[in-house]
Scaffold this motif. Structure first.
Motif: not given
Length: 97
Positions: A53-73
């Motif tokens: 997902d895009r977070v703050g204008g930057r693409w991130w890998f996120v945990l789908a169930d919580s939306g917690e950021g994993v690492v930027p793409v």
């Protein structure tokens, strides 16, 4: 193919690569959004669904169930180590993320 699927394909290439200790597969998530289901290759300790997902204008890998950021793409090479840590947390709780 959209940006989300391209980023997930790049993640799949490094997560499923030699030496990562992880396996993965693309699947549909709630509402049809694509996610990468990531699990440990040897121990069967559980799995996590990773979206993009895009977070703050930057693409991130996120945990789908919580939306917690994993690492930027753009830091995809570091994702396997981070995801191994997430899987360790999941195994410690005795639940699937």
């Amino acid at each position: 193919m959209g940006a989300r699927r391209l980023h997930l394909a790049a993640l799949g290439a490094v997560v499923g690569g030699p030496g990562s200790g992880l396996v993965c597969g693309l699947m549909g998530w709630r509402g049809g959004a694509p996610v990468l289901n990531v699990g440990g290759a040897a121990d069967g300790s559980g799995s996590v669904a990773v979206g993009c997902d895009r977070v703050g204008g930057r693409w991130w890998f996120v945990l789908a169930d919580s939306g917690e950021g994993v690492v930027p793409v753009d830091e995809v090479e570091g994702a396997p180590a981070v995801l191994a840590g997430v899987l360790g947390r999941v195994a410690g709780r005795g639940a699937r993320a």
